[in-house]
Design an enzyme around this catalytic site. Structure first.
Site, PDB file in Angstrom:
ATOM      1  CG  ASN A   9      -1.806   1.313   1.447  1.00  0.00           C
ATOM      2  OD1 ASN A   9      -2.373   1.982   0.649  1.00  0.00           O
ATOM      3  ND2 ASN A   9      -2.128   1.730   2.226  1.00  0.00           N
ATOM      4  CD1 TRP A  10       2.832   1.071  -2.859  1.00  0.00           C
ATOM      5  CD2 TRP A  10       3.021   2.375  -4.433  1.00  0.00           C
ATOM      6  NE1 TRP A  10       4.284   0.221  -3.974  1.00  0.00           N
ATOM      7  CE2 TRP A  10       3.986   1.393  -5.190  1.00  0.00           C
ATOM      8  CE3 TRP A  10       3.286   3.129  -5.648  1.00  0.00           C
ATOM      9  CZ2 TRP A  10       4.361   1.266  -6.488  1.00  0.00           C
ATOM     10  CZ3 TRP A  10       3.749   3.478  -7.083  1.00  0.00           C
ATOM     11  CH2 TRP A  10       4.162   1.427  -7.090  1.00  0.00           C
ATOM     12  CE  LYS A  11      -0.167   3.312   5.308  1.00  0.00           C
ATOM     13  NZ  LYS A  11       0.153   3.481   6.584  1.00  0.00           N
ATOM     14  CG  HIS A  95      -5.876   1.795   5.301  1.00  0.00           C
ATOM     15  ND1 HIS A  95      -5.522   2.594   6.415  1.00  0.00           N
ATOM     16  CD2 HIS A  95      -4.649   0.722   5.123  1.00  0.00           C
ATOM     17  CE1 HIS A  95      -4.427   2.296   6.467  1.00  0.00           C
ATOM     18  NE2 HIS A  95      -3.908   1.196   6.103  1.00  0.00           N
ATOM     19  CD  GLU A 167      -5.602  -0.858   8.616  1.00  0.00           C
ATOM     20  OE1 GLU A 167      -4.517  -0.641   7.629  1.00  0.00           O
ATOM     21  OE2 GLU A 167      -6.706  -0.270   8.464  1.00  0.00           O
ATOM     22  N   GLY A 173       2.105   2.621  10.468  1.00  0.00           N
ATOM     23  CA  GLY A 173       3.115   3.971  11.028  1.00  0.00           C
ATOM     24  C   GLY A 173       4.135   4.546  11.851  1.00  0.00           C
ATOM     25  N   GLY A 234       5.171   1.528   4.427  1.00  0.00           N
ATOM     26  CA  GLY A 234       5.766   1.986   3.944  1.00  0.00           C
ATOM     27  C   GLY A 234       7.215   1.315   2.628  1.00  0.00           C
TER      28      GLY A 234
END
Length: 251
Positions: A9-11, A95, A167, A173, A234
């Site tokens: 997930n590159w966000k 999410h 999650e 993060g 990340g």
């Protein structure tokens, strides 16, 4: 046997040039043949990534889609039918950043799940607790509610064509990671909740762990019996690190 899946997930990261560099790095990876791999770039880079990864065994998904399946008057949103049209295979729903920052309710998440699935996309349902909820001993209660909302709306059979990602919000993060035992406890509870409705669906559904997944911790996490891969944040922005996580899933 469930085939492992590692999804990046590159966000809200990337520029046209940085995405091109990341594509280049991903193309050079030697990926394990027994692992499914996917990346989920920001929406405006999806076509660039699909074209750039053509011929490489990496699926491309989206980070969000609309509550309505078909295109129409919903400014700023992207219909799951549009994502399918450009070549996406899956989409994140629920999410924690969208639940907490944008106020998406369990009801909205269930609608997005249904809309995505109706267009042939695989929904990746994200569930997880905040730090306060964990400290209050409510982890399993919160996850059961989030999962149950979709089961109540669509039936457990919908999970035969879906993925669930646990999650823990407190680990996203932050550099913190749930211990393998903590993660396994929740994954086992998710599978048990599904099994109470349909044992075959529960046996087949892939459950991913997401929450500061790194190459150094991946192998131990993925070694747990109910953890079938990872939803990587990340670390997926670094091709070599992401590749190492994929290899850990294949080991």
């Amino acid at each position: 046997m469930r085939r492992p899946l590692v999804a990046g997930n590159w966000k809200m990261h990337g520029t046209h040039s940085s995405v091109a560099e990341l594509i280049k790095g991903l193309r050079q990876l030697a990926l394990p043949s027994g692992v499914d791999v996917a990346v989920m770039p920001p929406c405006l880079f999806i076509s660039q990534v699909i074209q750039g990864l053509a011929g490489k065994a990496i699926d491309v998904g989206a980070q969000n889609s609309a509550v309505e399946p078909m295109q129409g008057a919903l400014t700023g949103e992207t219909a799951p039918s549009q994502l399918a049209d450009v070549g996406c295979s899956m989409v994140l729903v629920g999410h924690s950043e969208r639940r907490l920052i944008l106020g998406e309710s369990d009801e909205v998440v269930s609608r997005k799940f249904a809309a995505a699935q109706s267009c042939g996309l695989v929904p990746v349902l994200c569930v997880g607790e905040t730090r306060a909820e964990r400290e209050a001993g409510k982890t399993l209660e919160v996850v059961a509610r989030q999962l149950g909302s979709v089961i109540d709306e669509l039936g457990v059979g919908a999970f035969a064509r879906a993925v669930v990602a646990y999650e823990p919000v407190w680990a996203i993060g932050t550099g913190l990671t749930a211990s393998p035992a903590q993660a396994q406890e929740v994954h086992a509870a998710i599978r048990a909740q599904l099994a109470a409705e349909n044992a075959e669906v529960a046996k087949g559904v892939r459950l991913l762990y997401g929450g500061s997944v790194k190459a150094a911790s991946a192998a131990e996490l993925f070694g747990m019996p109910d953890i079938d891969g990872g939803l990587v944040g990340g670390a997926s922005l670094n091709a070599d690190e992401f590749g190492a996580i994929c290899r850990a899933a294949g080991s």
